[in-house]
Design an enzyme around this catalytic site. Sequence first.
Site, PDB file in Angstrom:
ATOM      1  N   THR B 315       0.840  -1.194   0.000  1.00 18.46           N
ATOM      2  CA  THR B 315       0.000   0.000   0.000  1.00 18.46           C
ATOM      3  C   THR B 315       0.879   1.250   0.000  1.00 18.46           C
ATOM      4  O   THR B 315       0.617   2.214  -0.713  1.00 18.46           O
ATOM      5  CB  THR B 315      -0.924   0.023   1.244  1.00 18.46           C
ATOM      6  OG1 THR B 315      -1.656  -1.186   1.299  1.00 18.46           O
ATOM      7  CG2 THR B 315      -1.883   1.198   1.192  1.00 18.46           C
ATOM      8  N   TRP B 318       2.472   1.736  -3.372  1.00 15.56           N
ATOM      9  CA  TRP B 318       1.513   2.246  -4.360  1.00 15.56           C
ATOM     10  C   TRP B 318       1.571   3.766  -4.445  1.00 15.56           C
ATOM     11  O   TRP B 318       1.364   4.358  -5.489  1.00 15.56           O
ATOM     12  CB  TRP B 318       0.102   1.773  -3.982  1.00 15.56           C
ATOM     13  CG  TRP B 318      -0.980   2.240  -4.913  1.00 15.56           C
ATOM     14  CD1 TRP B 318      -1.436   1.600  -6.012  1.00 15.56           C
ATOM     15  CD2 TRP B 318      -1.750   3.444  -4.803  1.00 15.56           C
ATOM     16  NE1 TRP B 318      -2.451   2.320  -6.606  1.00 15.56           N
ATOM     17  CE2 TRP B 318      -2.666   3.459  -5.888  1.00 15.56           C
ATOM     18  CE3 TRP B 318      -1.776   4.516  -3.900  1.00 15.56           C
ATOM     19  CZ2 TRP B 318      -3.577   4.489  -6.092  1.00 15.56           C
ATOM     20  CZ3 TRP B 318      -2.675   5.548  -4.107  1.00 15.56           C
ATOM     21  CH2 TRP B 318      -3.564   5.525  -5.200  1.00 15.56           C
ATOM     22  N   HIS B 319       1.880   4.405  -3.314  1.00 13.71           N
ATOM     23  CA  HIS B 319       1.865   5.865  -3.273  1.00 13.71           C
ATOM     24  C   HIS B 319       3.034   6.495  -4.007  1.00 13.71           C
ATOM     25  O   HIS B 319       2.981   7.662  -4.362  1.00 13.71           O
ATOM     26  CB  HIS B 319       1.848   6.355  -1.832  1.00 13.71           C
ATOM     27  CG  HIS B 319       0.513   6.201  -1.177  1.00 13.71           C
ATOM     28  ND1 HIS B 319       0.034   4.985  -0.742  1.00 13.71           N
ATOM     29  CD2 HIS B 319      -0.454   7.108  -0.909  1.00 13.71           C
ATOM     30  CE1 HIS B 319      -1.168   5.159  -0.226  1.00 13.71           C
ATOM     31  NE2 HIS B 319      -1.492   6.434  -0.312  1.00 13.71           N
ATOM     32  N   GLY B 320       4.090   5.735  -4.210  1.00 12.72           N
ATOM     33  CA  GLY B 320       5.227   6.330  -4.917  1.00 12.72           C
ATOM     34  C   GLY B 320       6.386   5.375  -4.987  1.00 12.72           C
ATOM     35  O   GLY B 320       6.554   4.502  -4.140  1.00 12.72           O
TER      36      GLY B 320
END
Lengths: 375, 461
Positions: B315, B318-320
């Site tokens: 997770t 996923w953000h970067g």
Amino acid sequence: MGKRTELVFCTLVGALLLGTLLFGVILPDRQSSEMENRVLQQFPVLSLKTIASGDFMSEFECYVADQFPGRDLFVSLKAQSEQWQGKKENDGVFFAKDGYLIEKLPTVEWRAVNNSLAALEDLASLHEFSVFALIAPTAAETLRDELPAYAYDDSQAQLLDTIEKTLTDVTCTDVRATLTQNRDHQLYYRTDHHWTTYAAYLAYCQLGETLGYTPIPAEDFTVDPVTTQFYGTTWSKAPIANQQADTIEVWHHPLQEHITIAFSDQATMSGLYDDSYLSTKDKYSVFLSGTQPSLTITNPDAPDRTLVVLRDSYANCLIPFLTAHYRTVAVLDLRYYNRDVLSFLRQSGAQQVLFCYNAATFATDRNVAKAGLID
Amino acid sequence: MVFSSLTFLTVFLPVTLGVYFLLPRLLRNAWLFFMSLVFYAWGEPVYLFLMLGSTVFNYVIGLLLGKSVTARKRTLLLVVGVVGNLGLLGWFKYASFLMQNLNHLFGFSVSVPTVVLPIGISFYTFQIMSYIIDVYRGKVSSQRNLITFGAYVALFPQLIAGPIVRYSTVEYELSERRETCSEAAQGLARFCCGLGKKVLLANSAGALWDIFKATPTAELSIAGAWLGIFAFAFQIYFDFSGYSDMAIGLGKILGFHFLENFDHPYESKSVSEFWRRWHISLGTWFKEYLYFPLGGSRGGKLRTVFNLLVVWSLTGLWHGANWNFVWWGFYYGVLLVVEKLGFSKLLVRLGPVVGHLYTLFAVLIGWAIFALDQPGTLLPYLGVLFGSGTAINSQFCYQALRYAPQLAVMAIGCTTAPAALFDRLTKKRGWAVTVASMLCLAVCMIYLVDSTYNPFLYFRF
């Protein structure tokens, strides 16, 4: 919400957005903005290439914003809104006390400053001319008590102290104490980053000790307020309503009556003041016709001495005072002068060279270093 | 294109909605699909084809899944679909990061060409995958109409920054929705609210955070460092939830009902609760499509811990494409594990105040890890947060005084109070909502005129 309110709401929003679109399309495009002092984006070129690169889209967005109906009004409203929220500054300008809009200090670029100081010292070490420097403090330093609480930044004070300490062959004139002692007079414009003619006069008096002239007493001048509706650069960044306008003073003296100026583009002017600027927004340019790469001021009524001034716009309201003591004053703006400064100085026949800048410009300026390009 | 721009508000939106409502119902999806492509191409002219290709690819996979009966064929199609989608995401977003790490680890010096990240790829990839997996599971039937499917994938309200809308949520509405004036009004009000959050609150908070972020650690005071992190917490919340508000509002105008993505997360009393209220669509996605397939909490304590840590690290990733995001995810994974293993029961006993303070503290530290992605900046900043530095300095005093009124508004904005007030007003005094929304819209336009360029924080998605 009731059925009727819902319908009204949808209609109003639709009208607002659609109306703005239609107004934007119907109203003719503006070429430039006097308030922002720049050219405004026109409708971008539409081609497969510009679309594929994304240039069309980004320029279109600029176009919509730049040509937005009522743009200047909205920029003004936003600045006003920031002030009402107690935000203390807008776009780099402080809402200071007593109706002053004071420009924030830039971050000092020490490498550029050291290069500039080295260039000045190099020039002075030639011993061909006497080199003088006057780096004037700006309002954020002198009027520090008018700034919002905790807003004072001592970086300019540090810069000016460093300049004092570093320059040895160059004769440095520090006007901070003189200005601070005379704070009961208006030393800076409320709406502009420049200092007032009175502040320039005080600096002129202090310069007399080093440049070697007796300053003319203030009473001998005729003070002429050429405009009372001056809204300058800081107001452009924070165009709040109900801002008190500034008055620009021009100080006349009989010794200045026969002055002529020759500009780099062969144009000439009689007298030191270009009144055509008084009907534009940039009224400060009344002094010496504003931004000029180079000009030569000739005063037949002054003693036969030559002075060269390398300067930024702060010097423009100071130089008129100096013209009473020099037959020739040659003025250079190093931002636009790209030829060899040293040969210019030698050709001018000057005995004295004065670098006159304000500390905010000097903190980031890379052009003064041009003066030090000695072979 | 972003919602918070004058071009969107005064050109794209009136044209799109105007024509939409004039068109007969049959053509509306086609128009929506077309204008959504324009919206996407506006920011990403060349990658438009990537998105179109991805749409067609998944449309075909979906159809084939719908037709195939044999388990082996279906599994094969699923694998092809998932690998294809994740592969694309992996290449564009993570290839460079992966290669850098492999180079570092093994001493290779393979260079990966720097690829520009297509906007929204994280969002629409996950959205499309939810369709494929749900068709595989038999939860939804495959969409036969390419235009309708395209409209789902490209739908401009949530294409760039979510919420991640699962196909099952809008399956019915894609072909059978009915737009009403009442819903449009509610949608507009929601949109104006989101726009205000973004333009008036998030951007301001962002400016404040930028000041502290740019200050060398030696010159930061402890109070200043904390003020900075609070500012970032406000920025990312109002940015992201504002954008979700605008997406949900626009959806409503068009007749869609997206699920809520944020539920006042800063009011949470535990980290578990926080992640049920922050970026809900992402948490749901990972739970449905990764956590449960891994076994969830059914394989015993050790397996559950493993599952949680893996899911949360991903997770974060996923953000970067950066290690600090992985650490951020892992950090939350650890906290969630600790809470699951009994800490949450303790929290309940300690009372709501302790719960709030603990959660706020955990979340703020989390944001520091998230926001300070430049190597070498996180640890010094954390140092100041935990006491290494002067307590207070003039930078803090000036900025605190300067932003005090707005910070108070932001703090209130994080609670449920404004939403509750809004609901009451909508029922009893609709005209007040109308006036407030119009005022908000007008003020936002004023601020947007003042700043021509206004990027969204999550724009790398």
